[in-house]
Design a protein around this motif. Sequence first.
Motif, PDB file in Angstrom:
ATOM      1  N   GLU A   9       0.837  -1.205   0.000  1.00 26.25           N
ATOM      2  CA  GLU A   9       0.000   0.000   0.000  1.00 26.25           C
ATOM      3  C   GLU A   9       0.868   1.249   0.000  1.00 26.25           C
ATOM      4  O   GLU A   9       0.603   2.205  -0.746  1.00 26.25           O
ATOM      5  N   SER A  20      -7.962   3.532  -9.145  1.00 24.06           N
ATOM      6  CA  SER A  20      -8.881   3.069 -10.201  1.00 24.06           C
ATOM      7  C   SER A  20      -8.114   2.601 -11.429  1.00 24.06           C
ATOM      8  O   SER A  20      -8.418   1.554 -12.006  1.00 24.06           O
ATOM      9  N   ALA A  23      -6.200  -0.627 -10.532  1.00 24.82           N
ATOM     10  CA  ALA A  23      -7.122  -1.769 -10.496  1.00 24.82           C
ATOM     11  C   ALA A  23      -7.482  -2.206 -11.910  1.00 24.82           C
ATOM     12  O   ALA A  23      -7.523  -3.410 -12.209  1.00 24.82           O
ATOM     13  N   SER A  29     -10.913  -5.258  -8.996  1.00 26.46           N
ATOM     14  CA  SER A  29     -11.687  -4.109  -8.536  1.00 26.46           C
ATOM     15  C   SER A  29     -10.874  -3.302  -7.524  1.00 26.46           C
ATOM     16  O   SER A  29      -9.903  -3.798  -6.956  1.00 26.46           O
ATOM     17  N   ARG A  30     -11.307  -2.066  -7.291  1.00 26.47           N
ATOM     18  CA  ARG A  30     -10.651  -1.249  -6.273  1.00 26.47           C
ATOM     19  C   ARG A  30     -10.802  -1.897  -4.895  1.00 26.47           C
ATOM     20  O   ARG A  30      -9.891  -1.861  -4.075  1.00 26.47           O
ATOM     21  N   ASN A  31     -11.959  -2.505  -4.651  1.00 31.07           N
ATOM     22  CA  ASN A  31     -12.168  -3.191  -3.375  1.00 31.07           C
ATOM     23  C   ASN A  31     -11.154  -4.314  -3.169  1.00 31.07           C
ATOM     24  O   ASN A  31     -10.698  -4.549  -2.051  1.00 31.07           O
ATOM     25  N   THR A  32     -10.817  -5.005  -4.246  1.00 27.82           N
ATOM     26  CA  THR A  32      -9.816  -6.062  -4.152  1.00 27.82           C
ATOM     27  C   THR A  32      -8.476  -5.472  -3.728  1.00 27.82           C
ATOM     28  O   THR A  32      -7.782  -6.036  -2.878  1.00 27.82           O
ATOM     29  N   TYR A  34      -7.986  -2.712  -1.975  1.00 28.09           N
ATOM     30  CA  TYR A  34      -8.094  -2.347  -0.560  1.00 28.09           C
ATOM     31  C   TYR A  34      -7.996  -3.588   0.335  1.00 28.09           C
ATOM     32  O   TYR A  34      -7.357  -3.552   1.390  1.00 28.09           O
ATOM     33  N   ASN A  35      -8.626  -4.671  -0.087  1.00 26.30           N
ATOM     34  CA  ASN A  35      -8.550  -5.916   0.698  1.00 26.30           C
ATOM     35  C   ASN A  35      -7.123  -6.457   0.745  1.00 26.30           C
ATOM     36  O   ASN A  35      -6.680  -6.969   1.778  1.00 26.30           O
ATOM     37  N   ARG A  36      -6.391  -6.345  -0.372  1.00 27.53           N
ATOM     38  CA  ARG A  36      -4.998  -6.812  -0.398  1.00 27.53           C
ATOM     39  C   ARG A  36      -4.129  -5.957   0.526  1.00 27.53           C
ATOM     40  O   ARG A  36      -3.216  -6.449   1.155  1.00 27.53           O
ATOM     41  N   LYS A  38      -4.983  -4.764   3.287  1.00 27.23           N
ATOM     42  CA  LYS A  38      -5.253  -5.195   4.665  1.00 27.23           C
ATOM     43  C   LYS A  38      -4.715  -6.593   4.948  1.00 27.23           C
ATOM     44  O   LYS A  38      -4.594  -6.992   6.101  1.00 27.23           O
TER      45      LYS A  38
END
Length: 130
Positions: A9, A20, A23, A29-32, A34-36, A38
């Motif tokens: 990150e 964006s 990704a 996806s952007r959520n993916t 963010y999950n990575r 974390k």
Amino acid sequence: MQHRGEIIENVVRRSGISLSILASKMDVSRNTLYNRFKDQNVSYDFILTLGAVLHYNFAVHFPEMKSDSPLPDDPRAELFQLERKYKTLLEKYHWLLKFLLKKSQDADQHALHKQIQELINSSSFLNEVC
């Protein structure tokens, strides 16, 4: 100590590339993303893919990672590593000044206490960096 997700990150945020766009280039996806960020144990395959998109050699941070990357001496990776070392050194310096300030106060060393306080005040950039 930072885990893998936090390290990637930091590199991504310092790269200046939009999440964006990143990704999209990675076909996730952007959520993916963010999950990575974390995830403490992000896979090295994902990190290698990310490095290829960013043109960044993550082997600097993860020497155990096998890399066939064509970027063995990425100057951005070296700069990031130096920046982290510099910040760590500044944090230790700041801690030492505060420790000396406390000790000088405890020992009734008013002149030394005043000099250390002036040094801390003149080094206000430490508070911004640390």
